[in-house]
Design a protein around this motif. Structure first.
Motif, PDB file in Angstrom:
ATOM      1  N   HIS A  46      25.310  37.854  16.982  1.00 19.30           N
ATOM      2  CA  HIS A  46      26.304  38.740  17.007  1.00 19.30           C
ATOM      3  C   HIS A  46      25.791  40.164  16.429  1.00 19.30           C
ATOM      4  CE1 HIS A  46      28.905  35.757  18.114  1.00 19.30           C
ATOM      5  NE2 HIS A  46      28.776  35.043  16.971  1.00 19.30           N
ATOM      6  N   GLY A  73      24.515  43.722  15.949  1.00 22.06           N
ATOM      7  CA  GLY A  73      25.161  45.093  16.437  1.00 22.06           C
ATOM      8  C   GLY A  73      24.153  46.083  17.245  1.00 22.06           C
ATOM      9  N   SER A 117      23.227  49.365  19.662  1.00 19.65           N
ATOM     10  CA  SER A 117      23.538  49.782  21.277  1.00 19.65           C
ATOM     11  C   SER A 117      22.328  49.149  22.056  1.00 19.65           C
ATOM     12  CB  SER A 117      23.469  51.291  21.126  1.00 19.65           C
ATOM     13  OG  SER A 117      22.278  51.800  21.060  1.00 19.65           O
ATOM     14  N   ASP A 132      27.613  43.834  28.267  1.00 21.26           N
ATOM     15  CA  ASP A 132      26.419  44.031  28.144  1.00 21.26           C
ATOM     16  C   ASP A 132      25.492  43.696  28.888  1.00 21.26           C
ATOM     17  OD1 ASP A 132      23.555  43.920  26.989  1.00 21.26           O
ATOM     18  OD2 ASP A 132      24.175  44.663  25.049  1.00 21.26           O
ATOM     19  N   TYR A 145      31.311  40.499  25.120  1.00 20.93           N
ATOM     20  CA  TYR A 145      31.577  40.363  23.657  1.00 20.93           C
ATOM     21  C   TYR A 145      32.881  41.165  23.409  1.00 20.93           C
ATOM     22  CZ  TYR A 145      29.519  45.259  23.723  1.00 20.93           C
ATOM     23  OH  TYR A 145      29.185  46.576  23.978  1.00 20.93           O
ATOM     24  N   THR A 166      34.146  44.138  21.178  1.00 18.78           N
ATOM     25  CA  THR A 166      34.090  45.149  19.933  1.00 18.78           C
ATOM     26  C   THR A 166      35.009  44.836  18.745  1.00 18.78           C
ATOM     27  OG1 THR A 166      33.125  46.526  21.687  1.00 18.78           O
ATOM     28  CG2 THR A 166      33.607  47.630  19.664  1.00 18.78           C
ATOM     29  N   ARG A 186      36.608  46.611  15.822  1.00 18.26           N
ATOM     30  CA  ARG A 186      36.836  47.757  15.047  1.00 18.26           C
ATOM     31  C   ARG A 186      37.386  47.159  13.633  1.00 18.26           C
ATOM     32  NH1 ARG A 186      40.488  51.438  18.220  1.00 18.26           N
ATOM     33  NH2 ARG A 186      38.740  51.107  19.737  1.00 18.26           N
ATOM     34  N   ASP A 245      29.193  45.392  15.141  1.00 19.23           N
ATOM     35  CA  ASP A 245      30.487  45.713  15.828  1.00 19.23           C
ATOM     36  C   ASP A 245      30.747  44.784  16.979  1.00 19.23           C
ATOM     37  OD1 ASP A 245      28.568  46.704  17.428  1.00 19.23           O
ATOM     38  OD2 ASP A 245      29.818  48.772  17.754  1.00 19.23           O
ATOM     39  N   ARG A 246      29.978  43.631  17.007  1.00 17.64           N
ATOM     40  CA  ARG A 246      30.123  42.767  18.272  1.00 17.64           C
ATOM     41  C   ARG A 246      30.176  41.477  17.909  1.00 17.64           C
ATOM     42  NH1 ARG A 246      25.810  45.214  22.670  1.00 17.64           N
ATOM     43  NH2 ARG A 246      26.493  47.137  22.525  1.00 17.64           N
TER      44      ARG A 246
END
Lengths: 442, 196
Positions: free
Chosen positions: A128, A130, A132, B51, B57, B59, B61, B135-136
């Protein structure tokens, strides 16, 4: 030498020997001299191999993007390693035992490149991670560096170029919103260094196997990537001041440079698809100039003239210098006024148009007269050189100018329809007439 | 020619080794965090994006994990990294404070500092604004949209937490929990209850 030219040489040589123009030994030497080029251009097998490996590779990436949660960490990580090791082993086997098989070599390079991405993707989803898309692509770019060189594989270099372009564009501060990303961990200087890898590879291929289809493929990738990067850089250079006139000037120089480079250096044969730089440059330049022929374009541009246009861009200066040098070299090489002078003159036409911006009617008349003159010259040269393609090209440009004005005017649909029919009939009859005349000349 | 081939052969081996090294090191370091790291739970609000390479996934927060008071006086201008000091409290796990120098002990997490927000706020408070480096939460393609839909419809009092394993400043998201049940299991129960 292209395959067609080699076959022509093979056909012609016996008659040359018979006529005593060349000796039997010289004929054999000539055939041997170009045999390598011919072999390298037999690439339909390579194309299918590339396509096959690309599809298999993308398929694997897609299957694992499903995120099989039935698989535990161990299975997933094993898969990531196995995919990579498998692709490496396959590339090693090809390099060691089937190095002369271009199709397999190209395919294994592409497969290795894609499996590097697949492994990274599996690791990313398993833990998992992160970050971009840009981070992911940057790591992929760095890890796949050198694959093209060690096999060698133009297919892998092709994907490197595309990937590099995405990372470069995504790394620009102003593009971060488009890519919804933070900064790449690769600085612009590092990216420029990485570009040397595929540029160097391309230069080597160009020197060794200029006419091979794989080199042509790289040529297309280079043309598309430089166009993408150049377009974005020009947009960003003019965006803060909303300097649309400067932007049009930059694009005019850029497309004219593309055209001239394609005419003189970057071509891989005589056919359209073998001349990516020339075709893209010509198309871009003509679209740009045709976008300015209507009166509406002039009035639209007036809204950006609240501030006086400043032509003080360093990028503009560099492009202008490059254009000047290339134009001089081109005219020296051609020794006459080029038939497609309209494309070469687009920067000058755009400069005149922008300098006349305080007089919109004069500006519009100037650009229209220039386009009609340039297209007329194309038709004249086409008739003189007995080239129907050039005549049609000139006629299409003139027809487009007429249609643009026609569509800007408030004519009804019947009138517009009639305009299409009349120009269509004109095209057909003129083509038939010229074909007959050219046949007579031949 | 032979020397060139040998050189390319060495380069071939080097590339293979680097690729395997990076992949292997990533696996080893993340597995170590999952095995030895301390567990912290944070409240999250999940959303469902996509993605192209890694799949679907949610996200995450993170609630109460975007600002914290600065815990040291190290100048914070132009700093892009900081360390969030984590602590367990009776109300739940939280970020106690931020430090700009790397702590020598305790559980901390390396985070990205939002310099612009920090610059705007420094004159009024001693708060550091940051984002967590993850964050995923990747899910099976068909489950991610469902998860998001279910979680959007849920009762506001139902708590959704992400469990993190933290070790030496790095962290890995271990799982997503709804009312103490892992997300996938909770979804299965939810769907079973609906079909009944």
């Amino acid at each position: 030498m292209s395959k067609e030219t080699y076959q022509w040489l093979e056909r012609e040589l016996p008659s040359w020997v018979k006529e005593g123009l060349v000796s039997e030994g010289s004929a054999q030497a000539l055939l041997q001299r170009y045999a390598g080029d011919k072999a390298s251009s037999r690439s339909s097998g390579t194309a299918f191999s590339l396509l096959g490996f690309v599809l298999v590779g993308l398929g694997i990436i897609s299957i694992f993007a499903y995120n099989w949660d039935e698989l535990g960490h161990l299975e997933r990580t094993l898969l990531a390693v196995l995919l990579l090791v498998g692709a490496q082993a396959f590339a090693f086997w090809v390099r060691r035992y089937r190095a002369s098989d271009a199709a397999l070599r190209e395919g294994s390079g592409v497969f290795w490149f894609l499996m590097t991405g697949a492994s990274l993707a599996i690791i990313g989803q398993t833990y998992h991670l992160g970050g971009s898309m840009l981070d992911f692509l940057s790591v992929w770019l760095v890890l796949s560096l050198g694959i093209a060189w060690v096999l060698p594989s133009s297919g892998a270099a092709f994907f490197q170029m595309i990937l590099w372009t995405f990372v470069w564009l995504g790394s620009r501060d102003e593009m971060r919103e488009v890519f919804s990303s933070e900064h790449s961990f690769l600085s612009p200087w590092m990216l420029a260094l990485l570009a040397l890898s595929w540029l160097g590879f391309y230069a080597l291929r160009y020197r060794k196997e200029r006419n091979a289809y794989a080199t042509l493929l790289l040529g297309w990738a280079l043309a598309v990537c430089v166009l993408a990067v150049g377009s974005v850089e020009m947009l960003l250079a003019t965006y803060p001041e909303q300097n649309v006139r400067m932007l049009s000037m930059l694009f005019a120089f850029f497309f004219a440079i593309y055209y001239l480079l394609g005419k003189m250096y970057f071509f891989w044969g005589e056919k359209s698809w073998q001349r990516p730089f020339e075709r893209m440059g010509k198309l871009g330049a003509l679209v740009l100039v045709l976008a300015h022929v209507s009166f509406n374009a002039g009035t639209w541009l007036l809204r950006f003239d609240l501030e006086p246009t400043r032509y003080n861009s360093l990028l503009g200066l560099l492009l202008m210098l490059l254009f000047g040098v290339l134009l001089i070299l081109f005219i020296r090489k051609e020794q006459k006024l080029p038939s497609e002078i309209l494309v070469c003159a687009v920067p000058i036409i755009m400069l005149g148009y922008n300098l006349l911006h305080t007089m919109p009617y004069s500006a519009m008349l100037f650009v229209n007269a220039s386009v009609i003159l340039g297209a007329g010259w194309m038709i004249y040269c086409g008739i003189k050189e007995v080239t129907l393609g050039l005549v049609n090209q000139g006629m299409i440009v003139i027809a487009l100018v007429i249609w643009i004005h026609f569509f800007n005017a408030n004519f009804d649909l019947v009138a517009k329809g009639m305009a299409f029919i009349v120009t269509g009939i004109l095209f057909l009859s003129l083509n038939a007439f010229l074909k007959r005349r050219f046949r007579g000349v031949a | 020619m032979k020397r060139m081939q040998r050189l390319l052969g060495i380069l071939f081996g080097f590339i293979c080794a680097v690729q395997l090294g990076v992949i292997g090191w990533s696996i080893w370091s993340y597995e170590r965090i999952l095995k030895e790291g301390e567990v912290y739970f944070f409240n999250v609000l999940p959303l469902d994006p996509y993605d192209a390479f890694r799949g679907r996934y949610v996200t995450l927060r993170f609630e109460n994990a975007n600002k914290a008071p600065a815990g040291d006086t190290t100048p914070q201008e132009h700093r892009s990294k900081a360390y969030a000091i984590l602590e367990h409290t009776q109300e739940g796990d939280r970020i106690k404070e931020m430090r700009f120098s790397k702590p020598v002990s305790g559980n901390f997490l390396e985070v990205n500092v939002h310099s612009t927000m920090a610059a705007q706020k420094t004159d009024v408070s001693n708060t550091v604004y940051f984002s967590l480096p993850f964050d995923r939460f990747y899910l099976r393609e068909d489950r991610a949209p469902k998860a998001e839909r279910i979680l959007r419809m849920r009762d506001v009092n139902v708590s959704v937490k992400a469990s993190l394993r933290v070790l030496n400043g790095k962290a890995v998201i271990e799982n997503l929990w709804i009312e103490g049940v892992p997300l996938v299991e909770w979804m299965r129960r939810h769907e079973e209850a609906r079909s009944r």
